[in-house]
Motif scaffolding. Structure first.
Motif, mmCIF file in Angstrom:
data_model
loop_
_atom_site.group_PDB
_atom_site.id
_atom_site.type_symbol
_atom_site.label_atom_id
_atom_site.label_comp_id
_atom_site.label_asym_id
_atom_site.label_seq_id
_atom_site.Cartn_x
_atom_site.Cartn_y
_atom_site.Cartn_z
ATOM 1 N N SER A 71 88.728 73.271 53.881
ATOM 2 C CA SER A 71 87.694 73.522 54.890
ATOM 3 C C SER A 71 86.292 73.261 54.354
ATOM 4 N N THR A 72 86.074 73.476 53.053
ATOM 5 C CA THR A 72 84.745 73.234 52.491
ATOM 6 C C THR A 72 84.414 71.747 52.442
ATOM 7 N N GLN A 73 85.419 70.899 52.700
ATOM 8 C CA GLN A 73 85.190 69.456 52.778
ATOM 9 C C GLN A 73 85.208 68.961 54.225
ATOM 10 N N SER A 74 85.426 69.876 55.174
ATOM 11 C CA SER A 74 85.543 69.500 56.583
ATOM 12 C C SER A 74 84.171 69.278 57.208
ATOM 13 N N GLU A 75 83.961 68.114 57.794
ATOM 14 C CA GLU A 75 82.681 67.819 58.435
ATOM 15 C C GLU A 75 82.394 68.780 59.580
ATOM 16 N N ILE B 87 78.822 75.729 60.507
ATOM 17 C CA ILE B 87 78.062 76.656 59.661
ATOM 18 C C ILE B 87 76.586 76.276 59.662
ATOM 19 N N GLU B 88 76.297 74.982 59.597
ATOM 20 C CA GLU B 88 74.907 74.515 59.636
ATOM 21 C C GLU B 88 74.235 74.929 60.945
ATOM 22 N N GLU C 61 86.215 78.516 43.859
ATOM 23 C CA GLU C 61 85.368 77.474 43.286
ATOM 24 C C GLU C 61 83.923 77.666 43.746
ATOM 25 N N PRO C 62 82.951 77.206 42.946
ATOM 26 C CA PRO C 62 81.553 77.276 43.397
ATOM 27 C C PRO C 62 81.353 76.381 44.612
ATOM 28 N N LEU C 63 80.560 76.845 45.556
ATOM 29 C CA LEU C 63 80.273 76.037 46.734
ATOM 30 C C LEU C 63 79.351 74.891 46.349
ATOM 31 N N VAL C 64 79.544 73.752 47.001
ATOM 32 C CA VAL C 64 78.694 72.596 46.740
ATOM 33 C C VAL C 64 77.776 72.388 47.935
ATOM 34 N N TYR C 65 76.741 71.596 47.719
ATOM 35 C CA TYR C 65 75.784 71.322 48.781
ATOM 36 C C TYR C 65 76.465 70.521 49.896
ATOM 37 N N PRO C 66 76.217 70.812 51.194
ATOM 38 C CA PRO C 66 75.178 71.706 51.698
ATOM 39 C C PRO C 66 75.617 73.155 51.893
ATOM 40 N N LEU C 67 76.933 73.453 51.760
ATOM 41 C CA LEU C 67 77.375 74.826 51.994
ATOM 42 C C LEU C 67 76.693 75.808 51.049
ATOM 43 N N SER D 264 75.815 68.097 44.774
ATOM 44 C CA SER D 264 76.656 67.375 45.725
ATOM 45 C C SER D 264 78.052 67.098 45.200
ATOM 46 N N ARG D 265 78.327 67.558 44.000
ATOM 47 C CA ARG D 265 79.618 67.251 43.407
ATOM 48 C C ARG D 265 80.730 68.003 44.118
ATOM 49 N N THR D 266 81.851 67.326 44.347
ATOM 50 C CA THR D 266 82.980 67.967 44.997
ATOM 51 C C THR D 266 84.004 68.383 43.968
#
Length: 514
Positions: free
Chosen positions: A71-75, A81-82, A106-112, A162-164
């Motif tokens: 889900s953290t990679q879901s557009e 959320i944005e 895992e740590p959240l990446v940008y933009p989350l 921005s790293r995934t």
């Protein structure tokens, strides 16, 4: 029966993924006993989907966001959320975002990370944990803050916004794909990724940044790999002994983008913080000068002078400033820094790297004040058939030559969609036949991506009207609108005609915008 204590709740999750969908439905059923809860599976056939989603988020008191490796990679999850994040700033804190991590630390990446870091969250371990989670959410909705897990996941490290990160349990890839592990096709790619496709412009960018006192502009529509090329450029700069300050302009809040004085001050403060230097912005802002002059003096007479080493100022998503009233002042200032290298040695210490998805020439009145038409300008293009064939081989050749041609016909070399297709088939999430058969459906592999575009278009009627005209007549009469659609990655120009960027977009938007 609902009463005055009833709350409106929106559930954001990744569909067709375990355990995301199962947990989301269980929470929906439990909370619906006391509250008005929306989940996208309750929409009837014929509903104007994008409009309904936006309306439900706007009316919500709470948005529950289920966070997992998928889900953290879901557009769409990111877009929801944005939307909630921005609405909360104009609606007295509503909706309140309630993040729930589904066995994900895992740590959240940008933009989350920009939206959710600093917000208390709940943690779900396994199916036995669901009743406790439901109880915690009910208490939170009643006024008790969410708990923070014993050990909060670390924030993304500086320079890796921005790293995934790959999920812990990827689908099993084809044996032919070994020993290389597959990578999810989301976000900015690591500089050493085995799946990064080098284009001819890469060498130009890397060779340029090794020189001293340069300006580089990286242009291209969304999801072309601009930020990935920027990261590779940054690494080359670091290897050449330069210090890099990376500013992602999406992190400027709305207040700064409507107030020139606040924007320029924040810009200087942010740059100072990235360089880990003492903040002297207030001292320079007391000077009776304009914002551009104050900022220029601060950078030239303090930061560069005191820092004393080569510095790369890398600015991502600079199109964020294009709609502001002070865009000409800001970009004119950057152009003056570029020009000053010829007469003032201190400015030769500073390299500028700008990344934009919007055509800047349409938005800056005086091209002599633009930093986008000097130095090295790099315009990213879609993958060629040869590059797609090479990338297919790196994934273990899940597509045969004829299927490769079908893929190019459908996606037109769109870098993100090509990678998504190859990854999905190589990881055995679906077959090649299923990919093509369900390409334009909401449940297909491209459904999340297509719904995200539709969601962002739905309340911008001039863009919707223009997109429909392009599909029907291959015509866009307003250049400003064309460049906005091109910047969004939706259209392209061939000679005098304007076309949807790929056949997938043409088919999907013909059906959903009609």
């Amino acid at each position: 029966m609902f009463n005055s204590q009833t709350k409106h709740i929106f559930i954001s999750y990744k569909r067709n993924i375990h355990p995301d969908e199962q947990v989301a439905l269980q929470v929906f059923q439990a909370l619906s006993q006391q509250h008005k809860v929306f989940i996208d599976q309750t929409m009837s056939i014929g509903t104007r989907w994008a409009e309904r989603i936006e309306t439900e988020i706007r009316q919500a008191d709470f948005l529950i966001a289920f966070l997992s490796a998928w889900s953290t990679q879901s557009e769409m999850v990111i877009a929801e959320i944005e939307t909630a994040h921005h609405l909360s700033k104009s609606q007295q804190g509503r909706p309140v975002i309630l993040p729930v991590r589904l066995a994900y630390q895992e740590p959240l990446v940008y933009p989350l990370s920009a939206y959710l870091n600093g917000i208390n969250w709940a943690f779900w371990k396994d199916t036995e944990d669901t009743p406790r989670l439901i109880n915690e959410l009910l208490q939170t909705i009643s006024g008790t803050p969410l708990t923070i897990a014993t050990q909060k996941p670390p924030s993304s490290p500086v320079g890796e916004r921005s790293r995934t990160t790959s999920p812990s349990s990827l689908p099993h890839p084809f044996p032919s794909a070994q020993p290389i592990s597959l990578e999810m096709p989301e976000g900015t790619m690591e500089s050493q990724s085995a799946f990064y496709v080098e284009r001819s412009c890469d060498a130009v960018a890397l060779q340029t940044i090794e020189q001293q006192g340069v300006t580089i502009t990286i242009k291209g529509p969304r999801q072309m790999g601009k930020s990935s090329l920027l990261i590779r450029t940054i690494k080359t700069a670091v290897n050449a002994g330069k210090r890099v300050a990376l500013l992602d302009f999406q992190l400027f809040d709305k207040a700064a983008l409507t107030n020139a004085d606040l924007f320029f001050r924040q810009f200087c403060t942010w740059l100072t913080d990235e360089l880990e230097m003492t903040d002297k912005v207030t001292e320079y802002w007391n000077l009776p000068l304009g914002n551009s002059q104050r900022c220029t003096r601060y950078v030239g007479r303090y930061l560069l002078k005191e820092f004393g080493n080569p510095l790369v100022l890398a600015m991502d998503e600079v199109e964020t400033v294009f709609d502001t009233e002070f865009r000409s002042d800001f970009f004119g200032m950057l152009r003056s820094w570029h020009n000053s290298r010829a007469t003032t040695p201190i400015w030769k210490q500073l390299d500028l790297a700008l990344v934009t998805s919007t055509e800047p020439y349409q938005l800056i009145d005086n091209l002599n004040q633009s930093p986008f038409n000097v130095g090295q300008v790099i315009d990213l293009e879609d993958f060629t058939p040869a590059q797609v064939s090479d990338l297919n081989r790196r994934h273990g050749s899940p597509f045969n030559p004829k299927e490769e041609q079908q893929l190019m016909a459908l996606l037109g070399g769109h870098p993100y969609l090509i990678r998504l297709a190859l990854y999905s088939v190589a990881s055995q999430r679906l077959s090649v036949n299923e990919l093509f058969t369900n390409a334009t459906t909401d449940n297909g592999i491209f459904g999340n991506h297509l719904r995200n575009h539709l969601f962002r278009l739905h309340n911008q009627q001039e863009l919707v009207k223009a997109m429909f005209q392009i599909i029907r007549q291959n015509l866009c009469q307003d250049e400003r609108i064309f460049f906005r659609l091109r910047g969004a990655g939706l259209v392209r120009r061939e000679g005098r005609i304007v076309l949807p960027r790929c056949q997938l977009y043409a088919e999907y938007f013909r059906e959903h915008l009609g």
